[in-house]
Enzyme design. Structure first.
Site, PDB file in Angstrom:
ATOM      1  N   VAL A 166       0.829  -1.205   0.000  1.00  0.00           N
ATOM      2  CA  VAL A 166       0.000   0.000   0.000  1.00  0.00           C
ATOM      3  C   VAL A 166       0.869   1.262   0.000  1.00  0.00           C
ATOM      4  O   VAL A 166       0.569   2.235  -0.686  1.00  0.00           O
ATOM      5  CB  VAL A 166      -0.988  -0.002   1.196  1.00  0.00           C
ATOM      6  CG1 VAL A 166      -1.798   1.290   1.245  1.00  0.00           C
ATOM      7  CG2 VAL A 166      -1.935  -1.196   1.090  1.00  0.00           C
ATOM      8  N   CYS A 167       1.972   1.233   0.745  1.00  0.00           N
ATOM      9  CA  CYS A 167       2.865   2.399   0.806  1.00  0.00           C
ATOM     10  C   CYS A 167       3.521   2.659  -0.555  1.00  0.00           C
ATOM     11  O   CYS A 167       3.679   3.813  -0.961  1.00  0.00           O
ATOM     12  CB  CYS A 167       3.933   2.213   1.880  1.00  0.00           C
ATOM     13  SG  CYS A 167       3.231   2.131   3.547  1.00  0.00           S
ATOM     14  N   THR A 168       3.873   1.599  -1.257  1.00  0.00           N
ATOM     15  CA  THR A 168       4.463   1.745  -2.598  1.00  0.00           C
ATOM     16  C   THR A 168       3.425   2.290  -3.569  1.00  0.00           C
ATOM     17  O   THR A 168       3.714   3.205  -4.351  1.00  0.00           O
ATOM     18  CB  THR A 168       5.038   0.402  -3.088  1.00  0.00           C
ATOM     19  OG1 THR A 168       6.067   0.002  -2.187  1.00  0.00           O
ATOM     20  CG2 THR A 168       5.596   0.523  -4.493  1.00  0.00           C
TER      21      THR A 168
END
Length: 150
Positions: free
Chosen positions: A45-47
């Site tokens: 999700v962060c990527t």
């Protein structure tokens, strides 16, 4: 106490992706800023979130806003993350979690995962948006919408 809409972002320093000292005074109060806190480099999700900010970075720049990503990852981790995904914006290492505390970013999942919160401030450094959601991509839409209105 968590920062809220209408609050002025306090001055702070941190270490950027190149290992240099970042001073918020160089940006806050001079241009619109989008500061987003995320849990961890190179996770799904962060990527996705970072790549969405990357893909919309020119739109933010054209509107006069700077994007700044913050996590507790090390400078070395940020360097790999930025290089791997060609991230053009500022990444700050908050390994001592001072910025998280300063902004009042909450943790999620029973305090196990650092929170994901996006702050948008106008040219005066006054917050126009505080958006808290573990869903990464929505942050970009919300931030861009607010920056366009400023």
């Amino acid at each position: 106490m968590a920062l809220q809409k209408g609050d002025k972002i306090p001055n702070f320093t941190s270490i950027d992706v190149d290992g240099n000292t970042f001073n918020s005074k160089e940006y806050i109060g001079k241009k619109a800023v989008v500061i987003y806190f995320y849990p961890k480099d190179d996770t799904k999700v962060c990527t996705d979130q970072a790549c969405s900010f990357r893909d919309n970075y020119e739109a933010f720049k054209e509107l006069g806003a700077e994007v700044i990503g913050v996590s507790s990852d090390s400078v070395a981790s940020h360097q790999k993350f930025a290089k791997k995904y060609k991230l053009p914006f500022i990444l700050l290492s908050d390994s001592d979690k001072k910025l998280r505390k300063l902004f009042g970013v909450p943790s999620d999942l029973l305090g196990l995962i650092p929170g994901r919160v996006t702050y948008v401030a106008d040219k005066s450094g006054v917050l126009q948006l505080v958006f808290n959601s573990m869903s990464g991509k929505i942050h970009i839409e919300k931030a861009l919408e607010i920056v366009k209105r400023m």
